[in-house]
Design an enzyme around this catalytic site. Structure first.
Site, PDB file in Angstrom:
ATOM      1  N   CYS A 117      89.449  32.088 -83.831  1.00  0.00           N
ATOM      2  CA  CYS A 117      90.708  33.128 -84.116  1.00  0.00           C
ATOM      3  C   CYS A 117      91.354  33.326 -82.787  1.00  0.00           C
ATOM      4  O   CYS A 117      91.539  32.715 -81.905  1.00  0.00           O
ATOM      5  CB  CYS A 117      90.216  34.299 -85.023  1.00  0.00           C
ATOM      6  SG  CYS A 117      91.527  35.033 -85.895  1.00  0.00           S
ATOM      7  N   THR A 118      91.854  34.635 -82.587  1.00  0.00           N
ATOM      8  CA  THR A 118      92.623  35.239 -81.414  1.00  0.00           C
ATOM      9  C   THR A 118      91.589  35.400 -80.239  1.00  0.00           C
ATOM     10  O   THR A 118      92.251  35.760 -79.068  1.00  0.00           O
ATOM     11  CB  THR A 118      93.486  36.463 -81.728  1.00  0.00           C
ATOM     12  OG1 THR A 118      92.616  37.440 -82.389  1.00  0.00           O
ATOM     13  CG2 THR A 118      94.444  36.210 -82.475  1.00  0.00           C
TER      14      THR A 118
END
Lengths: 231, 231
Positions: free
Chosen positions: B103-104
């Site tokens: 993800c981020t």
């Protein structure tokens, strides 16, 4: 203001952490969700991985459950024989709007008498034992029978949670959360069920579960005979 | 005896717990795995859900990482600006056999200079920003470039982890774990990516991310200018 909904996860030592953390990710997004992680004491609960989970409440002081969710794991053997845990599951299971489990958590519900006559599922390796708790075994990733929702093994908890989220908050809401969590799975291999896995993988896993399964059957048998003498 | 392999997860406040717990479930099964949950202090780390995670070590005393894995979440904004965390990621990222994110979490690697010229992915809503850290954005659920493995948003961490497990321990091993975790996903809806989601779901999520994205871009910009003045 959105109505509050108490989502209660039942924690016990040696649970499979993803049985819990998968549904947690989805159900904690429900509008008005108050998530409670209930255990026998407030001590961090060891899981099958390096993760220890600090409970947010004990069985004695947990608020009434709207959604009761029991994860699975090898720790189910002991959980089924824990008087405090089983009393909690019986009590909350009798009044919760939704009575649910993931993986072998189904047997905790079952030992508490909550699956009698209900269609249900569990981890593939434990599927046949569902009949022992009076359930009707269904080979599916998510099974609903009235207010009882059961999920298959470990990662099935995510599919289970989206199914339940749609029931509670609607399909539009569930779809938005699915997009947020980018749940568009693409497993690199197609080996996630006994009929798809390579023979070697099935043999390796069957060997891994064989001794565990014997211990499990013995624990389940003890839990069920206790329930008969102290209904 | 199997060679030991140190799998190190980088924890920080307000991470998305499934970014971490999905890969944890898979990677903790690697033969010889020693899993370490590293954070700035030993205080339990709050996540986006009701789960607080007790670290097993601090950045200062964490053993050298063979696999370095950085999850994402809204807490990435602050993580990128945390000197101790960024020093740890730079140091371990320089020597780990595998440098990874979900993800981020990709932006933590990126702010540490570890994605320069690398093909990489992240959560769909943050994809374009990968270019800001010198990465080559690739729209895929899992991207490998040399020893850098990046996963897409949240649940992509599971596909990422099976890909990495196969690289480390072989496809047979990864398949057996996949069967054990019954990873044969069947989402109840087909809404897990921007091109598949209903327009309403996409609009709801885009609205949810818009203000977060502005704050994120500002934090990333600050983190990158710090890195330029203190390379």
């Amino acid at each position: 203001m959105a109505e509050r909904i108490a989502v209660v996860f039942v924690l016990f030592p040696n649970l499979t952490q993803l049985d819990f953390t998968g549904p947690l990710q989805v159900l904690s997004r429900l509008p008005g969700a108050d998530v409670h992680l209930a255990a026998k004491t407030l001590d961090p609960v060891p899981t099958d991985a390096a993760l220890n989970i600090p409970p947010t409440c004990t069985f004695a002081d947990c608020p009434p459950a709207d959604v009761l969710c029991v994860p699975g794991g090898f720790g189910v053997d002991e959980a089924m024989l824990d008087k405090d845990l089983m009393e909690f599951v019986r009590r909350e299971g009798a009044r919760a709007r939704y009575v649910t489990s993931v993986c072998t958590g189904a047997f905790v519900l079952g030992a508490a008498g909550l699956l009698k006559g209900k269609r249900a599922t569990t981890h593939w390796a434990y599927h046949d034992a569902l009949a022992d708790v009076g359930a009707v075994p269904v080979r599916a990733r998510v099974v609903r029978d009235g207010n009882v929702f059961t999920g298959g093994g470990v990662t099935a908890g995510i599919d289970f949670a989206f199914t339940l989220a749609a029931e509670i908050a609607g399909e539009d809401f569930a779809s938005a959360v699915q997009l947020g969590l980018e749940y568009d799975p693409a497993p690199p291999f197609d080996a996630g069920s006994p009929d798809k896995a390579p023979p070697d993988a099935l043999e390796a896993m069957t060997k891994r579960y064989a001794p565990r399964f014997t211990a499990f059957r013995a624990a389940l048998s003890r839990a069920l005979s206790r329930a008969m003498t102290n209904p």
